[in-house]
Design an enzyme around this catalytic site. Structure first.
Site, mmCIF file in Angstrom:
data_model
loop_
_atom_site.group_PDB
_atom_site.id
_atom_site.type_symbol
_atom_site.label_atom_id
_atom_site.label_comp_id
_atom_site.label_asym_id
_atom_site.label_seq_id
_atom_site.Cartn_x
_atom_site.Cartn_y
_atom_site.Cartn_z
ATOM 1 N N ASN A 235 -5.044 1.754 3.599
ATOM 2 C CA ASN A 235 -6.217 2.289 2.918
ATOM 3 C C ASN A 235 -7.113 2.935 3.982
ATOM 4 O OD1 ASN A 235 -9.001 2.338 1.855
ATOM 5 N ND2 ASN A 235 -8.105 1.330 0.082
ATOM 6 N N HIS B 256 -5.771 5.492 -0.870
ATOM 7 C CA HIS B 256 -5.352 4.108 -0.991
ATOM 8 C C HIS B 256 -4.112 3.935 -0.107
ATOM 9 C CE1 HIS B 256 -7.400 2.933 -5.055
ATOM 10 N NE2 HIS B 256 -8.216 3.564 -4.232
ATOM 11 N N GLU C 160 -1.119 2.931 -0.690
ATOM 12 C CA GLU C 160 0.156 3.397 -1.237
ATOM 13 C C GLU C 160 0.241 4.924 -1.189
ATOM 14 O OE1 GLU C 160 -2.046 1.392 -2.625
ATOM 15 O OE2 GLU C 160 -1.113 -0.410 -3.454
#
Lengths: 144, 144
Positions: free
Chosen positions: A39, A50, A52
């Site tokens: 993040n 974020h 991911e």
């Protein structure tokens, strides 16, 4: 601990050291890490970064994510869940879901296998971070 | 045409001129554009750089997207839909949904207002692009 979750945790720790929200992720295909991220909302001033998304961004333009597994220290939010679905990622391994329940149901409804390891190491890191950075976390989850 | 959809189309045309997938987006708050972006998957070699993500990225770290409207030339995919939900965006205006049905239901289930303008100008641009770039589009929608 699983070496890939350890790598995701390492990314989370790196983020923490930079003053960011300690969430990390790695993308694994055919037994090797093909992407990693953390993040970086605070570091880069960008709400979409974020762990991911940062991880998938680092994996670049991969035409076929099929059969890959995303390891993330925290159950993914709706955006990251949607990214998993959109990219055809087969499996998500989350470190924990106590800090954030996430949007597991969106993935499962589309046939993604989801594992929640409920690791104390992951939730402890988040708990300590939130205790010291309540406002940052409230911004992260859209509560302010 | 609505000035904001015109701005999103302008972003799409910019992407096309760069050799990219012609999808554009702008984020509007209190009557002014606070973010803009275009699909830059081809240009940047990054699968996550859909127009909406690129647009939100350019809008930076905005603690409160509430009350904002996202204009996009094409109905958003699950990732971008999830981003809309996660960021608390109130309203999405899509140029069309003939090229891609998108994941409208994920937004509506969470109370986001969704408008589909069904503009010929938007779908014509995509149709012409796909005729010439079938493989690029197949990769975009995860069919290869």
């Amino acid at each position: 601990m699983d070496e890939f979750m350890e790598a995701a945790l390492e990314e989370a720790r790196r983020g923490l050291a930079e003053g960011g929200v300690p969430i990390g992720a790695v993308l694994v295909k055919d037994g090797r890490i093909v992407g990693r991220g953390r993040n970086r909302r605070v570091q880069e001033g960008a709400s979409v970064l974020h762990a991911e998304i940062d991880c998938l961004h680092s994996a670049g333009r991969v035409a076929d994510y099929r059969g890959s597994t995303l390891y993330t220290t925290l159950m993914p939010c709706p955006m990251c869940t949607g990214a998993v679905v959109q990219m055809g990622i087969a499996r998500v391994v989350a470190g924990e879901s106590r800090t954030l329940a996430g949007a597991r149901e969106i993935m499962e409804a589309r046939g993604v296998e989801v594992l929640d390891l409920q690791l104390d190491q992951c939730s402890k890191m988040m708990r300590e971070f939130i205790e010291k950075n309540g406002l940052l976390w409230a911004e992260e989850v859209g509560e302010i």
